[in-house]
Design an enzyme around this catalytic site. Structure first.
Site, short mmCIF file in Angstrom:
data_model
loop_
_atom_site.label_atom_id
_atom_site.label_comp_id
_atom_site.label_asym_id
_atom_site.label_seq_id
_atom_site.Cartn_x
_atom_site.Cartn_y
_atom_site.Cartn_z
N GLU A 93 0.82 -1.20 0.00
CA GLU A 93 0.00 0.00 0.00
C GLU A 93 0.86 1.27 0.00
OE1 GLU A 93 -4.08 -1.28 2.15
OE2 GLU A 93 -2.34 -1.29 3.45
N CYS A 106 3.44 8.53 1.09
CA CYS A 106 3.98 7.59 2.08
C CYS A 106 4.23 6.25 1.37
CB CYS A 106 2.95 7.48 3.20
SG CYS A 106 3.44 6.37 4.49
N CYS A 113 6.24 -6.67 7.49
CA CYS A 113 7.43 -6.26 8.24
C CYS A 113 7.77 -7.37 9.23
CB CYS A 113 7.15 -4.96 9.00
SG CYS A 113 8.59 -4.32 9.86
N CYS A 117 6.26 -4.81 15.86
CA CYS A 117 5.99 -3.85 16.94
C CYS A 117 4.55 -4.09 17.38
CB CYS A 117 6.18 -2.42 16.45
SG CYS A 117 7.85 -2.13 15.88
N CYS A 120 1.47 -2.13 15.85
CA CYS A 120 1.46 -1.86 14.40
C CYS A 120 0.82 -3.01 13.62
CB CYS A 120 2.88 -1.62 13.92
SG CYS A 120 3.02 -1.44 12.13
N CYS A 341 -1.11 6.00 9.85
CA CYS A 341 0.13 5.36 10.30
C CYS A 341 -0.16 4.04 10.99
CB CYS A 341 0.79 6.23 11.35
SG CYS A 341 1.93 7.37 10.73
N1 SAH Z 1 9.12 0.65 9.96
C1 SAH Z 1 9.37 2.05 10.01
C2 SAH Z 1 8.50 2.87 9.07
C3 SAH Z 1 7.06 2.49 8.93
S1 SAH Z 1 5.97 2.77 10.27
C4 SAH Z 1 9.21 2.54 11.43
O1 SAH Z 1 8.76 1.81 12.28
O2 SAH Z 1 9.64 3.67 11.69
C5 SAH Z 1 5.67 4.53 10.25
C6 SAH Z 1 5.31 5.09 11.62
O3 SAH Z 1 4.00 4.67 12.04
C7 SAH Z 1 6.25 4.60 12.72
O4 SAH Z 1 6.62 5.66 13.57
C8 SAH Z 1 5.38 3.62 13.44
O5 SAH Z 1 5.86 3.37 14.72
C9 SAH Z 1 4.04 4.28 13.41
N2 SAH Z 1 2.92 3.40 13.72
C10 SAH Z 1 2.84 2.07 13.53
N3 SAH Z 1 1.64 1.60 13.95
C11 SAH Z 1 0.94 2.67 14.41
C12 SAH Z 1 -0.38 2.82 14.93
N4 SAH Z 1 -1.20 1.80 15.03
N5 SAH Z 1 -0.76 4.06 15.28
C13 SAH Z 1 0.07 5.12 15.11
N6 SAH Z 1 1.31 5.03 14.62
C14 SAH Z 1 1.75 3.82 14.26
FE1 SF4 Z 2 7.61 -2.70 11.15
FE2 SF4 Z 2 5.39 -1.51 11.95
FE3 SF4 Z 2 7.45 -1.76 13.63
FE4 SF4 Z 2 7.62 -0.05 11.56
S1 SF4 Z 2 6.21 0.08 13.30
S2 SF4 Z 2 9.18 -1.53 12.25
S3 SF4 Z 2 6.41 -1.18 10.02
S4 SF4 Z 2 6.23 -3.45 12.74
#
Ligand code: SAH
Ligand code: SF4
Length: 362
Positions: A93, A106, A113, A117, A120, A341
């Site tokens: 996406e 974006c 991934c 996390c 996420c 995000c």
């Molecule tokens: N993997 C990279 C880039 C993609 S995520 C990273 O983690 O930085 C882009 C941003 O969205 C990151 O700061 C991530 O922590 C945040 N993010 C992920 N899940 C989210 C959620 N459910 N609500 C708000 N921000 C989120």
């Molecule tokens: Fe991967 Fe989501 Fe963690 Fe970014 S925030 S490193 S996309 S699992």
């Protein structure tokens, strides 16, 4: 010979080398590059000042393909999301966020991934692979086609952020090749300031990125103690906060006025107290930092709740007014189409998973 390789997987040096090896004049590479990245043509045959012989050769050596759009959604706030289907049927996406003074695209760097996390959605995708250079560039070209954004004097996509699906520094080679194409001043011509790479904190690669490309950097910090960060961002167990921040002390360089953005997702009762805000200020004071507070965007099955508006405001005030570090709240865009995000996760994968579960149950 190279027929399964897309022309968009080449850097300008590689394209020049190919043209040189064919015995063609050097300026042909320049012309070709301009057709690809300034005019945005969709086939070699549209390149009217390139002779038929060379066009035929290009047609036989390289693919000229755009990503195939599986789904295109437009949110009521103007945000747009594309679900692209790749050659192996996997999907990624890409999101466009229009604002008054800019438009941000974006971009995804991986299908899914590996980092999981806990807050996420992307991290819950079962299938993961790196995107290739042309699949990364393809997202920008296809979005430009879709937005009719080939008038370079009046660009709609002014900024690019690697904040879509995936950890860009776990796909370092392809991501940096794509960035070189984006930066090329005779092509797409995005400046280093307009390209931001967001990482969860792959320490050795951050250093490398600085010396090789020096694009803007965003760090997904999200917590001020290792105990909490280990839970939220498990890569912290490998590269804890102290190590991460110490590599950042040398990132922007003394002559560089750019600040590093620290992303901080606001999770109720987890990382959102005033004492967390004070600790955040203490940690970031030695750095040239700004803070981006991201209200948590829920997704089906997520275990966290977003902090209240008041908590977010108090936290921001503490960082900003008492701590003296710029803090902005990044309000979610495109929530009705799950484009915010951390919400990215292609529906197709969910369906596939359900299908697998059904098969198992049968
Ligand atoms: N993997 C990279 C880039 C993609 S995520 C990273 O983690 O930085 C882009 C941003 O969205 C990151 O700061 C991530 O922590 C945040 N993010 C992920 N899940 C989210 C959620 N459910 N609500 C708000 N921000 C989120
Ligand atoms: Fe991967 Fe989501 Fe963690 Fe970014 S925030 S490193 S996309 S699992």
């Amino acid at each position: 010979m190279k027929k399964n390789l897309s022309i968009n997987s080449l850097t300008r040096e590689e394209l020049s080398e190919y043209i040189f090896d064919l015995g063609e004049k050097k300026y042909r590479a320049k012309q070709l590059w301009k057709w690809l990245y300034v005019n945005g043509v969709k086939s070699f045959d549209e390149m009217s000042d390139i002779g038929v012989k060379l066009r035929n050769k290009l047609n036989s050596d390289y693919l000229f393909n755009r990503l195939s759009i599986d789904k295109h959604q437009v949110s009521k706030d103007g945000t747009q999301k594309w679900l692209f289907e790749l050659k192996d049927k996997r999907k990624v996406e890409t999101v466009f966020i229009p604002e008054k003074d800019r438009g941000t695209l974006c971009i995804s760097s991986q299908v899914g991934c590996t980092l999981s996390c806990s807050f996420c959605h992307t991290g819950t995708m079962p299938l993961v692979r790196n995107l290739s250079t042309d699949e990364i560039i393809g997202q920008i070209l296809s979005a430009k086609d879709s937005l009719l954004d080939w008038d370079n004097k009046n660009r709609k996509i002014t900024n690019l952020v690697f904040m879509g699906m995936g950890e860009p520094l776990y796909n370092y080679t392809e991501v940096t090749r794509a960035i070189k194409i984006l930066l090329d001043n005779e092509g797409l011509c995005y400046s280093r300031r307009k390209i931001t790479l967001s990482t969860s904190g792959v320490v050795p690669m951050i250093q490398k990125l600085k010396y090789e490309l020096d694009v803007s950097l965003a760090i997904s910090l999200h917590a001020v103690t290792d105990k909490v960060r280990n839970e939220l961002v498990p890569i912290n167990k490998k590269w804890p906060i102290k190590e991460l921040l110490s590599v950042l002390e040398v990132y922007p360089g003394v002559n560089n006025s750019r600040r590093i953005t620290f992303e901080y997702v606001m999770l109720e009762g987890v990382n959102d107290s005033i004492s967390d805000a004070k600790k955040l200020v203490k940690l970031l004071k030695p750095l040239h930092a700004k803070v981006n507070l991201i209200p948590f965007n829920p997704w089906p099955g997520s275990i966290y709740k977003c902090s209240s508006d008041k908590t977010i405001k108090d936290f921001a005030d503490e960082v900003c007014y008492n701590g003296g570090i710029t803090a902005t709240v990044r309000y979610a865009r495109g929530q009705d189409i799950l484009a915010a995000c951390g919400q990215l996760k292609s529906n197709s994968v969910r369906l596939n998973k359900e299908k697998v579960l059904n098969i198992n149950a049968a």
